[in-house]
Design a protein around this motif. Structure first.
Motif, mmCIF file in Angstrom:
data_model
loop_
_atom_site.group_PDB
_atom_site.id
_atom_site.type_symbol
_atom_site.label_atom_id
_atom_site.label_comp_id
_atom_site.label_asym_id
_atom_site.label_seq_id
_atom_site.Cartn_x
_atom_site.Cartn_y
_atom_site.Cartn_z
ATOM 1 N N ARG A 174 2.623 35.088 43.911
ATOM 2 C CA ARG A 174 2.530 36.355 43.185
ATOM 3 C C ARG A 174 2.426 37.535 44.151
ATOM 4 O O ARG A 174 3.065 38.569 43.959
ATOM 5 C CB ARG A 174 1.327 36.321 42.241
ATOM 6 N N TRP A 175 1.638 37.388 45.204
ATOM 7 C CA TRP A 175 1.497 38.472 46.188
ATOM 8 C C TRP A 175 2.812 38.719 46.928
ATOM 9 O O TRP A 175 3.163 39.862 47.206
ATOM 10 C CB TRP A 175 0.380 38.140 47.168
ATOM 11 N N ARG A 176 3.536 37.641 47.223
ATOM 12 C CA ARG A 176 4.848 37.839 47.874
ATOM 13 C C ARG A 176 5.815 38.527 46.928
ATOM 14 O O ARG A 176 6.584 39.395 47.328
ATOM 15 C CB ARG A 176 5.422 36.487 48.318
ATOM 16 N N GLY A 177 5.771 38.130 45.656
ATOM 17 C CA GLY A 177 6.662 38.755 44.684
ATOM 18 C C GLY A 177 6.397 40.248 44.528
ATOM 19 O O GLY A 177 7.303 41.027 44.240
ATOM 20 N N ALA A 178 5.128 40.650 44.729
ATOM 21 C CA ALA A 178 4.758 42.062 44.618
ATOM 22 C C ALA A 178 4.970 42.802 45.932
ATOM 23 O O ALA A 178 4.715 44.010 46.004
ATOM 24 C CB ALA A 178 3.306 42.182 44.192
ATOM 25 N N GLY A 179 5.435 42.080 46.959
ATOM 26 C CA GLY A 179 5.675 42.726 48.255
ATOM 27 C C GLY A 179 4.429 42.916 49.084
ATOM 28 O O GLY A 179 4.461 43.636 50.094
ATOM 29 N N PRO A 228 -0.114 47.145 42.610
ATOM 30 C CA PRO A 228 0.277 46.634 43.927
ATOM 31 C C PRO A 228 0.373 47.734 44.985
ATOM 32 O O PRO A 228 -0.008 47.527 46.136
ATOM 33 C CB PRO A 228 1.644 45.992 43.663
ATOM 34 N N HIS A 229 0.876 48.935 44.598
ATOM 35 C CA HIS A 229 0.986 50.014 45.576
ATOM 36 C C HIS A 229 -0.394 50.446 46.078
ATOM 37 O O HIS A 229 -0.564 50.739 47.266
ATOM 38 C CB HIS A 229 1.715 51.217 44.967
ATOM 39 N N ASP A 230 -1.384 50.473 45.184
ATOM 40 C CA ASP A 230 -2.729 50.843 45.619
ATOM 41 C C ASP A 230 -3.296 49.793 46.564
ATOM 42 O O ASP A 230 -3.939 50.124 47.574
ATOM 43 C CB ASP A 230 -3.656 51.010 44.412
#
Length: 390
Positions: free
Chosen positions: A31-36, A77-79
């Motif tokens: 999930r973290w990889r998918g969110a970049g 994710p951006h935060d």
């Protein structure tokens, strides 16, 4: 659909997280990889037909442990990317840049939705002012935060002159008598963002620079803006004739996006640090002046406050820091974009006006802007020696 088995590289990450008392699952890694937020594992060839192997990229273990502690449902994710970036962790660079860009792209003035930008550039000025006036309808009721006004008033009551004769001779005075209101200030700022250089001329900026001053203060900077001493010295006119201008023509947000895209990673990091340090500097600056006033002994802090009013930029930065009453990741990245743009603008100015007295910049700019302005940091020993001499 069956999940793919966890790769050996991810098993290493999971084990490293467990060793640091952090519970992480393979699903979270995906999930973290998918969110970049997490870089992919680094693949390398084993050579001679033996296939390949993969391993976590440098610094990823620290990032995984950090995400395990901070990633929560509802956090954007951006935060998370910006927070981790600020901690010096190995967040993928494209994600960091996207978060910086998003902070600019989110700036949409209320009137823009009702009044689309005209296709004809010649009509842009009228459109910019129409939108700016709508956007400023809910502007703050004062130009300066109360704390700044209170310090100015206390200094004046203590006998400080905001119009010393040494400076008065360099200020020809305002061209008009009409005071700038808070709504005027907000409208001008918005129109400048939408239209750029054509609206950011020296004579147009000068009244707004004066609006930031203490009551009765003189300003050589405002006077220079209002009455440029030579042709081509108006900030809106400074260019090299080959496409490089000090101030962008058109939507300033487009220039901000270019600055973000062209910045080196170390520049983004310097701007992020500067944004955090700016607030600390502003609060300490205010507190130091107030302490001198309380003690009845005006000294270095008061002199720095007065110099900030004379120069303009330090006072503008104090104002901005005090207006951000509830600091957040969103406000910090917006401030970081602003100080990054200031740094780039100073580098542009060096190219466009190479004969400027840039050796004065260390004394004119707050310390947190020095790295962005290209001012080399002094070695520790040299700085200590300067302090001893001072």
């Amino acid at each position: 659909m069956a999940r793919k088995p966890t790769s050996p590289a991810d098993e290493v990450l999971l084990a490293a997280a467990r060793a640091r008392s952090s519970t992480v699952t393979a699903t979270q890694l995906e999930r973290w990889r998918g969110a970049g937020l997490l870089p992919r594992n680094v693949t390398r060839s084993l050579g001679r037909g033996r296939g390949s192997t993969s391993a976590p990229a440098d610094g990823v273990v620290d990032l995984v442990v950090w995400l395990a502690q901070h990633a929560r449902p509802g956090r954007r994710p951006h935060d998370l990317a910006l927070h981790a970036f600020g901690e010096g962790l190995a967040v993928p660079e494209p994600t960091v840049r996207a978060a910086w860009r998003a902070s600019v792209q989110r700036v949409v003035l209320s009137g823009e939705r009702d009044l689309p930008a005209p296709a004809d550039g010649e009509d842009r000025t009228d459109w910019a002012w129409d939108v700016a006036e709508r956007a400023a309808a809910n502007a703050a009721s004062v130009v300066l935060p109360r704390r700044m006004r209170r310090i100015d008033e206390r200094l004046a009551a203590a006998g400080v002159s905001w119009a010393p004769s040494e400076l008065t001779q360099y200020d020809r005075g305002p061209a008009g008598e009409e005071p700038v209101t808070a709504r005027d200030f907000a409208t001008f700022a918005a129109a400048g963002v939408l239209a750029g250089a054509p609206e950011l001329t020296g004579p147009a900026m000068a009244p707004h620079v004066r609006a930031l001053l203490p009551v009765g203060a003189v300003s050589p900077v405002a006077s220079w803006l209002e009455y440029p001493d030579e042709p081509g010295r108006d900030p809106a006119e400074i260019n090299d004739g080959a496409g490089l201008s000090l101030l962008p023509i058109g939507d300033v947000r487009e220039d901000l996006l270019r600055v973000i895209d062209e910045a080196e990673p170390h520049q983004l990091r310097a701007a992020w640090r500067a944004a955090a340090e700016m607030r600390e500097w502003a609060l300490e600056h205010c507190g130091a002046v107030e302490a001198e006033l309380d003690a009845g002994e005006l000294g270095d802090a008061t002199l720095a406050w007065m110099m900030g009013a004379i120069l303009g930029l330090p006072r503008l930065l104090v104002r901005q820091a005090l207006l951000d009453r509830r600091p957040s990741i969103s406000t910090q990245v917006s401030t970081a974009v602003m100080v990054l743009w200031i740094g780039v603008s100073l580098h542009r100015l060096r190219r466009l006006m190479p004969d400027g007295q840039y050796e004065l910049l260390p004394a004119l700019l707050p310390p947190f802007l020095h790295p962005l302005a290209g001012i080399p940091l002094k070695p520790v020993g040299e700085a200590a020696a300067d302090d001893a001499v001072g």
